[in-house]
Design a protein around this motif. Sequence first.
Motif, PDB file in Angstrom:
ATOM      1  N   GLY A 170       0.810  -1.208   0.000  1.00  0.00           N
ATOM      2  CA  GLY A 170       0.000   0.000   0.000  1.00  0.00           C
ATOM      3  C   GLY A 170       0.847   1.262   0.000  1.00  0.00           C
ATOM      4  O   GLY A 170       0.526   2.241  -0.690  1.00  0.00           O
ATOM      5  N   ASN A 171       1.920   1.262   0.768  1.00  0.00           N
ATOM      6  CA  ASN A 171       2.817   2.424   0.774  1.00  0.00           C
ATOM      7  C   ASN A 171       3.467   2.623  -0.591  1.00  0.00           C
ATOM      8  O   ASN A 171       3.626   3.760  -1.055  1.00  0.00           O
ATOM      9  N   THR A 172       3.837   1.524  -1.236  1.00  0.00           N
ATOM     10  CA  THR A 172       4.411   1.625  -2.581  1.00  0.00           C
ATOM     11  C   THR A 172       3.399   2.214  -3.559  1.00  0.00           C
ATOM     12  O   THR A 172       3.723   3.102  -4.367  1.00  0.00           O
ATOM     13  N   LEU A 173       2.163   1.713  -3.482  1.00  0.00           N
ATOM     14  CA  LEU A 173       1.115   2.235  -4.377  1.00  0.00           C
ATOM     15  C   LEU A 173       0.846   3.713  -4.111  1.00  0.00           C
ATOM     16  O   LEU A 173       0.733   4.514  -5.051  1.00  0.00           O
ATOM     17  N   ASP A 174       0.775   4.088  -2.836  1.00  0.00           N
ATOM     18  CA  ASP A 174       0.527   5.498  -2.494  1.00  0.00           C
ATOM     19  C   ASP A 174       1.668   6.385  -2.981  1.00  0.00           C
ATOM     20  O   ASP A 174       1.431   7.495  -3.487  1.00  0.00           O
ATOM     21  N   PHE A 175       2.885   5.898  -2.866  1.00  0.00           N
ATOM     22  CA  PHE A 175       4.031   6.695  -3.313  1.00  0.00           C
ATOM     23  C   PHE A 175       3.970   6.977  -4.814  1.00  0.00           C
ATOM     24  O   PHE A 175       4.154   8.114  -5.266  1.00  0.00           O
ATOM     25  N   PHE A 176       3.691   5.934  -5.597  1.00  0.00           N
ATOM     26  CA  PHE A 176       3.680   6.141  -7.053  1.00  0.00           C
ATOM     27  C   PHE A 176       2.467   6.949  -7.499  1.00  0.00           C
ATOM     28  O   PHE A 176       2.539   7.665  -8.497  1.00  0.00           O
ATOM     29  N   GLU A 177       1.355   6.834  -6.772  1.00  0.00           N
ATOM     30  CA  GLU A 177       0.215   7.698  -7.099  1.00  0.00           C
ATOM     31  C   GLU A 177       0.575   9.163  -6.873  1.00  0.00           C
ATOM     32  O   GLU A 177       0.259  10.033  -7.698  1.00  0.00           O
ATOM     33  N   VAL A 187       3.021  10.219  -9.657  1.00  0.00           N
ATOM     34  CA  VAL A 187       2.368  10.473 -10.957  1.00  0.00           C
ATOM     35  C   VAL A 187       1.647  11.808 -10.936  1.00  0.00           C
ATOM     36  O   VAL A 187       1.713  12.584 -11.906  1.00  0.00           O
ATOM     37  N   ARG A 188       0.965  12.108  -9.827  1.00  0.00           N
ATOM     38  CA  ARG A 188       0.278  13.409  -9.742  1.00  0.00           C
ATOM     39  C   ARG A 188       1.278  14.555  -9.772  1.00  0.00           C
ATOM     40  O   ARG A 188       1.057  15.579 -10.439  1.00  0.00           O
ATOM     41  N   ARG A 189       2.378  14.402  -9.082  1.00  0.00           N
ATOM     42  CA  ARG A 189       3.380  15.464  -9.055  1.00  0.00           C
ATOM     43  C   ARG A 189       3.987  15.681 -10.444  1.00  0.00           C
ATOM     44  O   ARG A 189       4.091  16.829 -10.925  1.00  0.00           O
ATOM     45  N   LEU A 190       4.347  14.585 -11.098  1.00  0.00           N
ATOM     46  CA  LEU A 190       4.955  14.718 -12.423  1.00  0.00           C
ATOM     47  C   LEU A 190       3.952  15.246 -13.436  1.00  0.00           C
ATOM     48  O   LEU A 190       4.325  15.983 -14.348  1.00  0.00           O
ATOM     49  N   SER A 191       2.693  14.865 -13.297  1.00  0.00           N
ATOM     50  CA  SER A 191       1.671  15.391 -14.206  1.00  0.00           C
ATOM     51  C   SER A 191       1.537  16.900 -14.057  1.00  0.00           C
ATOM     52  O   SER A 191       1.440  17.631 -15.052  1.00  0.00           O
ATOM     53  N   SER A 192       1.549  17.379 -12.816  1.00  0.00           N
ATOM     54  CA  SER A 192       1.459  18.830 -12.587  1.00  0.00           C
ATOM     55  C   SER A 192       2.693  19.540 -13.141  1.00  0.00           C
ATOM     56  O   SER A 192       2.580  20.602 -13.774  1.00  0.00           O
ATOM     57  N   TYR A 232       7.676  10.702 -16.023  1.00  0.00           N
ATOM     58  CA  TYR A 232       6.231  10.461 -15.910  1.00  0.00           C
ATOM     59  C   TYR A 232       5.869   9.087 -16.476  1.00  0.00           C
ATOM     60  O   TYR A 232       5.097   8.343 -15.858  1.00  0.00           O
ATOM     61  N   ASP A 233       6.442   8.740 -17.644  1.00  0.00           N
ATOM     62  CA  ASP A 233       6.155   7.431 -18.232  1.00  0.00           C
ATOM     63  C   ASP A 233       6.633   6.307 -17.318  1.00  0.00           C
ATOM     64  O   ASP A 233       5.938   5.294 -17.137  1.00  0.00           O
ATOM     65  N   GLN A 234       7.845   6.486 -16.746  1.00  0.00           N
ATOM     66  CA  GLN A 234       8.347   5.456 -15.827  1.00  0.00           C
ATOM     67  C   GLN A 234       7.458   5.348 -14.583  1.00  0.00           C
ATOM     68  O   GLN A 234       7.188   4.243 -14.093  1.00  0.00           O
ATOM     69  N   ALA A 235       7.024   6.508 -14.085  1.00  0.00           N
ATOM     70  CA  ALA A 235       6.167   6.486 -12.895  1.00  0.00           C
ATOM     71  C   ALA A 235       4.825   5.837 -13.193  1.00  0.00           C
ATOM     72  O   ALA A 235       4.282   5.095 -12.364  1.00  0.00           O
ATOM     73  N   VAL A 236       4.294   6.085 -14.387  1.00  0.00           N
ATOM     74  CA  VAL A 236       3.020   5.450 -14.765  1.00  0.00           C
ATOM     75  C   VAL A 236       3.191   3.938 -14.862  1.00  0.00           C
ATOM     76  O   VAL A 236       2.330   3.167 -14.393  1.00  0.00           O
ATOM     77  N   ALA A 237       4.313   3.496 -15.462  1.00  0.00           N
ATOM     78  CA  ALA A 237       4.563   2.052 -15.545  1.00  0.00           C
ATOM     79  C   ALA A 237       4.742   1.445 -14.158  1.00  0.00           C
ATOM     80  O   ALA A 237       4.203   0.366 -13.857  1.00  0.00           O
ATOM     81  N   ASP A 272       2.572  -1.452 -12.022  1.00  0.00           N
ATOM     82  CA  ASP A 272       3.150  -2.583 -11.288  1.00  0.00           C
ATOM     83  C   ASP A 272       2.746  -2.552  -9.815  1.00  0.00           C
ATOM     84  O   ASP A 272       2.494  -3.595  -9.194  1.00  0.00           O
ATOM     85  N   ALA A 273       2.735  -1.331  -9.239  1.00  0.00           N
ATOM     86  CA  ALA A 273       2.374  -1.214  -7.819  1.00  0.00           C
ATOM     87  C   ALA A 273       0.920  -1.607  -7.591  1.00  0.00           C
ATOM     88  O   ALA A 273       0.593  -2.251  -6.586  1.00  0.00           O
ATOM     89  N   ARG A 274       0.048  -1.247  -8.516  1.00  0.00           N
ATOM     90  CA  ARG A 274      -1.356  -1.645  -8.377  1.00  0.00           C
ATOM     91  C   ARG A 274      -1.494  -3.154  -8.457  1.00  0.00           C
ATOM     92  O   ARG A 274      -2.245  -3.776  -7.703  1.00  0.00           O
ATOM     93  N   MET A 275      -0.752  -3.757  -9.393  1.00  0.00           N
ATOM     94  CA  MET A 275      -0.813  -5.218  -9.516  1.00  0.00           C
ATOM     95  C   MET A 275      -0.234  -5.869  -8.258  1.00  0.00           C
ATOM     96  O   MET A 275      -0.808  -6.844  -7.734  1.00  0.00           O
ATOM     97  N   GLY A 276       0.910  -5.338  -7.754  1.00  0.00           N
ATOM     98  CA  GLY A 276       1.501  -5.905  -6.547  1.00  0.00           C
ATOM     99  C   GLY A 276       0.592  -5.760  -5.340  1.00  0.00           C
ATOM    100  O   GLY A 276       0.468  -6.685  -4.522  1.00  0.00           O
TER     101      GLY A 276
END
Length: 519
Positions: free
Chosen positions: A163-170, A173-178, A363-368, A372-376
Amino acid sequence: MNFDLRFYWILFLRRLPYAILIVSVCTIAAVFYAFSLPPVYRAEARLLLERAQIPDELAASTVRESADENLLAIQQYITTRANLQELLTRIDMYDASELMTEDQMVDDVRNRLGIYMPPSQGSTGIIYVSFAAPTPELSATVANAVADQILAQNIQLRTAASGNTLDFFEQEVRRLSSELAAQNARILEFEEANRDALPESLEYRRSRQAALQERLLQVDRELASLRDRRQRLTDLYERTGRLAVGVGASTPEQTRLEELRGELASALVILSPTNPRVRALQTQVAALEETVKSQLDAEGGGTLSSFDVQMLDIDGQIQYLAEEKNMIETEFAAVTASIEATPGNSLTLSTLTNDYDNLRVQYDQAVASLADARMGDRIEVTDRGQRISIIEPALPPTYRSEPNRKLLAMTGFGAGVLLSAGLIVLLELLNRTIRRPAELVSALGITPFVTIPFIESKAAAKARRMRLIWTVLGVAIVGPLLIFGVLVSVMPMDVIVERVTELFGLSGIIDPSSANTSG
């Protein structure tokens, strides 16, 4: 000096009662100590550490701790003070009569608890959970409770990590998108501010600059031509008072008028003025003059001459070309300035674009990674990753695990043998009595002619044997009773051991409380 085996054998037999006495005392003390210790039962549960249910090639979990690292984290949580206090509250382990503080109870439970995993085979291994207690039921209850805590803690740790991994990448992604949106806005703002000086239109502006320069030269030539024509017409008009034939734009009537004037002049040379032909020509000339005059009056409002019309036309063309020249020069200056500003704008735009590209890659790496984090996280939530399960719960043991009374008795016997051997050696070292001829020669330096051994009378020998027998019997009977009395009335054996270990600084190595599990 030859080794006198017979002498030492006789010496050993003489000291044997002391050795028997010491060995008996140590053995009896060890047996008393072994039987004074309460029984300890240790129940054991077996847990299976299983590998992930889904192959990593298809979908990998984001929790990458090894089995040892995971078990170490769980073990540290299980043995925390708060968790052991909660375990003590849930399971009544101690009687109210036991005078133990809460810290002592926590330390005692921590010492009784055992969590062990042999070296695992890849991602699979067996975890042993055991607990030592004075009753079989209590040891099994606590071991199963700790096993359940290990299962729950394993799930909590793995889901929390995923969950911490998923929260971090979310968040990433939001930061890089902004940042991408902000960088894109900066690029658009810069392009809008430098729209006429961007590197994409450099070739067009260079060709436009060349075209403007060529047009400027052409306008200069046209201006020079018009000014020259105007000057020549002015000079001609000033000299002749009229415009030359063919100079400027003549109407058909004017052309015809000139032709008729020429024919009239030729006819007057050979004909009389009253000749009909001359009269007809004069009539045509007069009519055309009226026509031309009316045309000139119509063009010049009746006030401008052909010269004025020509001058006005040339001045208009000169003014038009002058204005065009000014416009071309203005545009040429602007195009030249934009071309000169293009390298700097290209560098700035390249920097902004590179930053945007770098952010895009991140951003592309973070999305990928987010995928993976969602699947994990999904794998851990559905318990499809590495997990721990109970394959054999703890059962109340039938036999005690401690104390090992045979081992304690043998230890006491061995200690008695060592002490008796040490005592015999010490007595012989301290004994300076001459008992053999060899010792007489060695001590006094003389050689005896003959030696007469000490001959003990029968009564003396009997009395010596009786003293020895009574001594042995006294020690064998009184010694155990005395030890028993001390252990029961004065001080328990575990207290004696504890004080002895503290005296010799061995309290950290030998813990009597682990052996005494009363309660």
